[in-house]
Design a protein around this motif. Structure first.
Motif, PDB file in Angstrom:
ATOM      1  N   PRO A 171       0.818  -1.206   0.000  1.00 48.62           N
ATOM      2  CA  PRO A 171       0.000   0.000   0.000  1.00 48.62           C
ATOM      3  C   PRO A 171       0.858   1.264   0.000  1.00 48.62           C
ATOM      4  O   PRO A 171       1.824   1.359   0.748  1.00 48.62           O
ATOM      5  CB  PRO A 171      -0.809  -0.114   1.294  1.00 48.62           C
ATOM      6  N   VAL A 172       0.513   2.182  -0.869  1.00 52.72           N
ATOM      7  CA  VAL A 172       1.210   3.460  -0.910  1.00 52.72           C
ATOM      8  C   VAL A 172       0.253   4.520  -0.380  1.00 52.72           C
ATOM      9  O   VAL A 172      -0.781   4.773  -0.978  1.00 52.72           O
ATOM     10  CB  VAL A 172       1.626   3.809  -2.351  1.00 52.72           C
ATOM     11  N   VAL A 173       0.600   5.080   0.767  1.00 48.06           N
ATOM     12  CA  VAL A 173      -0.178   6.221   1.246  1.00 48.06           C
ATOM     13  C   VAL A 173       0.795   7.358   1.531  1.00 48.06           C
ATOM     14  O   VAL A 173       1.966   7.131   1.791  1.00 48.06           O
ATOM     15  CB  VAL A 173      -0.979   5.903   2.544  1.00 48.06           C
ATOM     16  N   TYR A 174       0.269   8.573   1.427  1.00 44.73           N
ATOM     17  CA  TYR A 174       1.104   9.726   1.762  1.00 44.73           C
ATOM     18  C   TYR A 174       0.983   9.952   3.260  1.00 44.73           C
ATOM     19  O   TYR A 174      -0.024  10.431   3.757  1.00 44.73           O
ATOM     20  CB  TYR A 174       0.676  10.928   0.930  1.00 44.73           C
ATOM     21  N   ASP A 175       2.043   9.557   3.971  1.00 44.56           N
ATOM     22  CA  ASP A 175       2.032   9.476   5.436  1.00 44.56           C
ATOM     23  C   ASP A 175       1.617  10.751   6.146  1.00 44.56           C
ATOM     24  O   ASP A 175       0.948  10.710   7.165  1.00 44.56           O
ATOM     25  CB  ASP A 175       3.442   9.121   5.937  1.00 44.56           C
ATOM     26  N   THR A 176       2.058  11.876   5.616  1.00 41.27           N
ATOM     27  CA  THR A 176       1.836  13.116   6.357  1.00 41.27           C
ATOM     28  C   THR A 176       0.411  13.637   6.191  1.00 41.27           C
ATOM     29  O   THR A 176       0.012  14.560   6.869  1.00 41.27           O
ATOM     30  CB  THR A 176       2.821  14.192   5.888  1.00 41.27           C
ATOM     31  N   MET A 177      -0.328  13.043   5.278  1.00 44.38           N
ATOM     32  CA  MET A 177      -1.670  13.557   5.014  1.00 44.38           C
ATOM     33  C   MET A 177      -2.742  12.737   5.739  1.00 44.38           C
ATOM     34  O   MET A 177      -2.522  11.578   6.089  1.00 44.38           O
ATOM     35  CB  MET A 177      -1.977  13.462   3.519  1.00 44.38           C
ATOM     36  N   PHE A 216      -5.854  13.931  -3.152  1.00 46.15           N
ATOM     37  CA  PHE A 216      -4.574  14.247  -3.801  1.00 46.15           C
ATOM     38  C   PHE A 216      -4.593  14.164  -5.333  1.00 46.15           C
ATOM     39  O   PHE A 216      -4.214  15.124  -6.004  1.00 46.15           O
ATOM     40  CB  PHE A 216      -3.498  13.333  -3.200  1.00 46.15           C
ATOM     41  N   ARG A 275      -4.795  10.633  10.435  1.00 41.04           N
ATOM     42  CA  ARG A 275      -3.604  10.520   9.601  1.00 41.04           C
ATOM     43  C   ARG A 275      -3.509   9.127   9.001  1.00 41.04           C
ATOM     44  O   ARG A 275      -3.683   8.123   9.692  1.00 41.04           O
ATOM     45  CB  ARG A 275      -2.351  10.786  10.444  1.00 41.04           C
ATOM     46  N   ALA A 285       7.485   2.078  -5.759  1.00 41.25           N
ATOM     47  CA  ALA A 285       6.024   2.158  -5.865  1.00 41.25           C
ATOM     48  C   ALA A 285       5.519   3.562  -5.520  1.00 41.25           C
ATOM     49  O   ALA A 285       4.535   4.020  -6.082  1.00 41.25           O
ATOM     50  CB  ALA A 285       5.379   1.118  -4.958  1.00 41.25           C
ATOM     51  N   TYR A 286       6.205   4.234  -4.595  1.00 39.85           N
ATOM     52  CA  TYR A 286       5.769   5.582  -4.228  1.00 39.85           C
ATOM     53  C   TYR A 286       5.866   6.542  -5.413  1.00 39.85           C
ATOM     54  O   TYR A 286       4.969   7.343  -5.656  1.00 39.85           O
ATOM     55  CB  TYR A 286       6.603   6.121  -3.065  1.00 39.85           C
ATOM     56  N   ALA A 296       3.185   5.536  -7.915  1.00 38.92           N
ATOM     57  CA  ALA A 296       1.862   5.978  -7.476  1.00 38.92           C
ATOM     58  C   ALA A 296       1.720   7.479  -7.685  1.00 38.92           C
ATOM     59  O   ALA A 296       0.671   7.959  -8.118  1.00 38.92           O
ATOM     60  CB  ALA A 296       1.654   5.621  -6.009  1.00 38.92           C
ATOM     61  N   ASP A 346      -1.022   9.421  -9.772  1.00 39.34           N
ATOM     62  CA  ASP A 346      -1.870  10.436  -9.162  1.00 39.34           C
ATOM     63  C   ASP A 346      -1.650  11.814  -9.772  1.00 39.34           C
ATOM     64  O   ASP A 346      -2.237  12.800  -9.332  1.00 39.34           O
ATOM     65  CB  ASP A 346      -1.613  10.497  -7.654  1.00 39.34           C
ATOM     66  N   HIS A 403       5.450  15.685  -0.472  1.00 39.59           N
ATOM     67  CA  HIS A 403       4.618  14.662   0.174  1.00 39.59           C
ATOM     68  C   HIS A 403       5.256  13.285   0.245  1.00 39.59           C
ATOM     69  O   HIS A 403       4.780  12.428   0.971  1.00 39.59           O
ATOM     70  CB  HIS A 403       3.268  14.556  -0.541  1.00 39.59           C
ATOM     71  N   ILE A 404       6.306  13.050  -0.527  1.00 43.91           N
ATOM     72  CA  ILE A 404       6.949  11.735  -0.459  1.00 43.91           C
ATOM     73  C   ILE A 404       8.379  11.862   0.050  1.00 43.91           C
ATOM     74  O   ILE A 404       8.736  11.305   1.078  1.00 43.91           O
ATOM     75  CB  ILE A 404       6.937  11.036  -1.835  1.00 43.91           C
ATOM     76  N   PRO A 449       8.929  13.854   3.695  1.00 44.07           N
ATOM     77  CA  PRO A 449       8.530  13.069   4.869  1.00 44.07           C
ATOM     78  C   PRO A 449       9.407  11.840   5.096  1.00 44.07           C
ATOM     79  O   PRO A 449       9.711  11.486   6.223  1.00 44.07           O
ATOM     80  CB  PRO A 449       7.097  12.638   4.539  1.00 44.07           C
ATOM     81  N   GLN A 506       3.684   7.450  16.490  1.00 42.52           N
ATOM     82  CA  GLN A 506       2.235   7.213  16.499  1.00 42.52           C
ATOM     83  C   GLN A 506       1.941   5.858  15.905  1.00 42.52           C
ATOM     84  O   GLN A 506       2.588   5.482  14.949  1.00 42.52           O
ATOM     85  CB  GLN A 506       1.527   8.270  15.668  1.00 42.52           C
TER      86      GLN A 506
END
Lengths: 355, 288
Positions: free
Chosen positions: A90-96, A104, A136, B182-183, B186, B190, B200-201, B204, B288
């Protein structure tokens, strides 16, 4: 939305491919009709992901053309092809937040914020992400993250196809089933072409209307699950699909007759007398073999219970022949005879089914 | 449920480390503390002075000036080296033969001893015979780092940037390399542009290594001694006398051990405090 056609595609990761094995994808032409649910099935390293990346434009094929409808897109970059892709991890934008993640792709395309909001909420409710919308994304579980990846593909109303590259690999088994049926449901709702890459035949057969089976950079068969089961065009399909797979028995071809175990075998397809192939095999699925009073003599060797039926392993000379016997069916104790169902017994010449 | 049993014998295993730390850190530090609250004229005779030296140091213009110079220097160093280092790391190839070539070139300045760096730049920047100094003068700049404070600052900063930007580059590059393909794929799908990918990639994902890079560069540049000492000796005048150079002048030049000890402790506490505050801020959202 439109039909996707690959015309004479060929790809190699090497600069100067020489041998057959240098090609990750051997020459192929495939059409994906609009709105279809396809599965791309094959073992690891057979070129599934390569094919997917060629469609999405992440990879430029060494040869051949990619067409969307009546437009050639071979030289279009990924973002102009309007393809959505979900990856294995899974690719998610962590900070969002989850919301921003879903928004996005739309924000990148300069869509007005009111429209984005509507779309994001719609997709979030389809995917049951409403509760976590404002948290988040980095804190979510793997399946939650994968839903976001999927959601980022779904929010765009202009996509030609959504492609899945083994998206359930990192998902817990009990959630796999749930996500899979969710996918199927979504496909029926939105009707976008879907291409689903997997090496798991159950996944492929349950999700797709059409399954594209690949082996060593080649498409060996495209067909419905039933076709793949009943008429495998290639020994690989017979062997790879089905559990246990198809029995493949080397046979003799003598004066137009197919002979195995001293007996002439009736098959669904016929060989031409002048067939020049070097290797002939009979293919018959365990489902279409039964014990009989006469036929091919075998010795019963092993038996394992598989729920509603038993898998019986028998031996004829060098060959192991597996067959299914329904629960309560009679299984001879040692020597026995087998009969093949002629309608479902096929002859293969050099691995390909003869027509 | 806690199945662990406490075993007091374990403390024995920690003893060697405690002894080591005591000898190389705590005992020397306590000596400094000792000096900082007393007056001595030698012969091992001490007079109790309380916080007098601390008051004197904290109220002295000289300390304020070198602290000010130090803060400005470190501020400039961080604001140049961190963005520059990240920018260079972003332009480095991700795969192929050039990767190792780039890495070797980048690592080179880091391998040169600090006083050699100072000596190199000392000669390199000399206005009459140095390549840099001569070149700057012949294209019309009035440049002489031995006479002009501005030139001296320029040279010191340039030298530090040359010497240490590589560290930031290497750390940032390591952070970038750890991002799965993959980032990027993706992001392409997008429709993200280069800035969005960075924002954003890449940023972070580089956060942790950049935290380390900034901390290291802060501590190192805040305690810089050897290179400016060899290059300018703190001059012209006091213009490049940073805290550590000043400290050595007080301690060894004037042999004011009391004030020097007090200054050392204040110096140490500043580094500790700033590092702690910075680390806490950067790591606030982690875990977190």
């Amino acid at each position: 939305m439109s039909k996707i056609s690959l015309k004479n595609i060929r790809h190699s990761y090497m600069d100067n491919p020489v041998d057959d094995i240098d090609w990750a994808l051997k020459q192929m032409s495939v059409d994906w009709s609009d709105g279809g649910a396809y599965a791309l099935l094959g073992p690891s390293g057979c070129g599934k992901t390569t094919l997917l990346n060629i469609i999405s434009g992440l990879l430029k094929p060494s040869e051949g053309e990619v067409w969307f409808g009546d437009q050639e897109v071979s030289n279009f970059p990924t973002d102009q092809r309007n393809i959505a892709q979900v990856f294995q991890f899974p690719v998610v934008y962590d900070t969002m937040t989850v919301y921003d993640n879903l928004a996005f792709p739309l924000r990148n395309r300069g869509i007005p914020e009111t429209e984005i909001d509507k779309k994001v909420r719609e997709i979030a409710s389809m995917l049951d992400l409403e509760k976590t919308l404002m948290t988040r994304a980095s804190g979510l579980t793997a399946d939650g993250k994968q839903k976001i990846s999927l959601g980022r593909g779904l929010v765009r109303s202009d996509v030609n196809a959504i492609m899945f590259d083994e998206p359930l690999t990192v998902i817990d088994p009990h959630l796999k089933w749930e996500l899979r049926s969710k996918l199927k449901e979504l496909h029926q709702q939105i009707g976008t072409t879907m291409i689903y890459v997997t090496h798991d035949q159950t996944e492929a057969l349950t999700i797709a209307d059409q399954v594209v089976v690949m082996q060593e950079g080649q498409v060996v068969q495209i067909g419905t699950p039933v076709e793949l089961f009943e008429r495998p065009q290639h020994t690989f399909v017979g062997h790879f699909i089905g559990s246990p797979g198809m029995n493949l028995l080397p046979c003799d071809f003598d004066l137009g007759k197919i002979v195995y175990g001293g007996a002439q075998i009736e098959t669904s397809n016929q060989l031409n007398v002048d067939n020049t192939a070097t290797r002939f095999e009979i293919g018959v699925r365990p489902e279409f073999i039964r014990f009989a009073d006469s036929g091919i003599p075998v010795r019963v060797e092993k038996m394992s219970d598989a729920g509603r039926f038993s898998i019986v392993e028998t031996r004829h000379g060098e060959d192991i022949i597996k067959l299914l016997v329904p629960d309560g069916g009679h299984v001879p104790s040692e020597s026995a005879f087998l009969q093949f169902d002629p309608k479902h017994t096929h002859i293969y010449a050099d691995d390909w089914m003869v027509d | 449920m806690d199945n662990r049993r406490s075993n007091k014998k374990a403390w024995f295993f920690v003893l060697p480390v405690v002894a080591l730390v005591a000898f190389n850190a705590i005992i020397p530090l306590m000596t400094v503390v000792n000096y900082s609250v007393q007056e001595t004229f030698g012969n091992n005779v001490f007079f109790w002075e309380g916080v007098k030296w601390f008051e004197q140091v904290l109220n002295s213009d000289r300390f304020h000036d070198s602290l000010g110079r130090q803060l400005i220097f470190t501020g400039i160093i961080l604001s140049i080296e961190v963005p520059l280092g990240v920018a260079i790391a972003l332009t480095m190839p991700r795969k192929g033969v050039w990767v190792s070539v780039c890495l070797v070139f980048m690592a080179m300045p880091l391998l040169i001893p600090w006083n050699v760096v100072g000596a190199m730049w000392n000669i390199f920047a000399l206005p009459d015979i140095g390549l840099l100094g001569y070149a700057l003068n012949s294209i019309g700049f009035d440049y002489d780092y031995t006479q002009q404070p501005l030139s001296a600052w320029f040279t010191t900063i340039l030298m530090d940037v040359w010497h240490w930007t590589s560290l930031v580059v290497l750390l940032a590059y390591a952070g970038l390399r750890s991002i799965p393909d993959a980032y990027y794929q993706a992001a392409k799908i997008d429709g993200a542009g280069a800035w969005a990918v960075f924002r954003h990639i890449q940023l972070p994902k580089m956060k942790r290594v950049l935290t380390i890079a900034i901390l290291l560069r802060f501590m190192d540049s805040f305690m810089i001694y050897t290179e400016p000492f060899v290059l300018t000796g703190g001059g012209p005048g006091n213009s490049t006398t940073f805290l550590s150079i000043d400290l050595v002048k007080v301690a060894l030049g004037q042999f004011d051990l009391g004030p020097a000890a007090a200054m050392s402790l204040i110096y140490f506490l500043i580094v500790l405090l700033v590092s702690w505050v910075f680390y806490t801020l950067m790591m606030k959202n982690e875990g977190q």
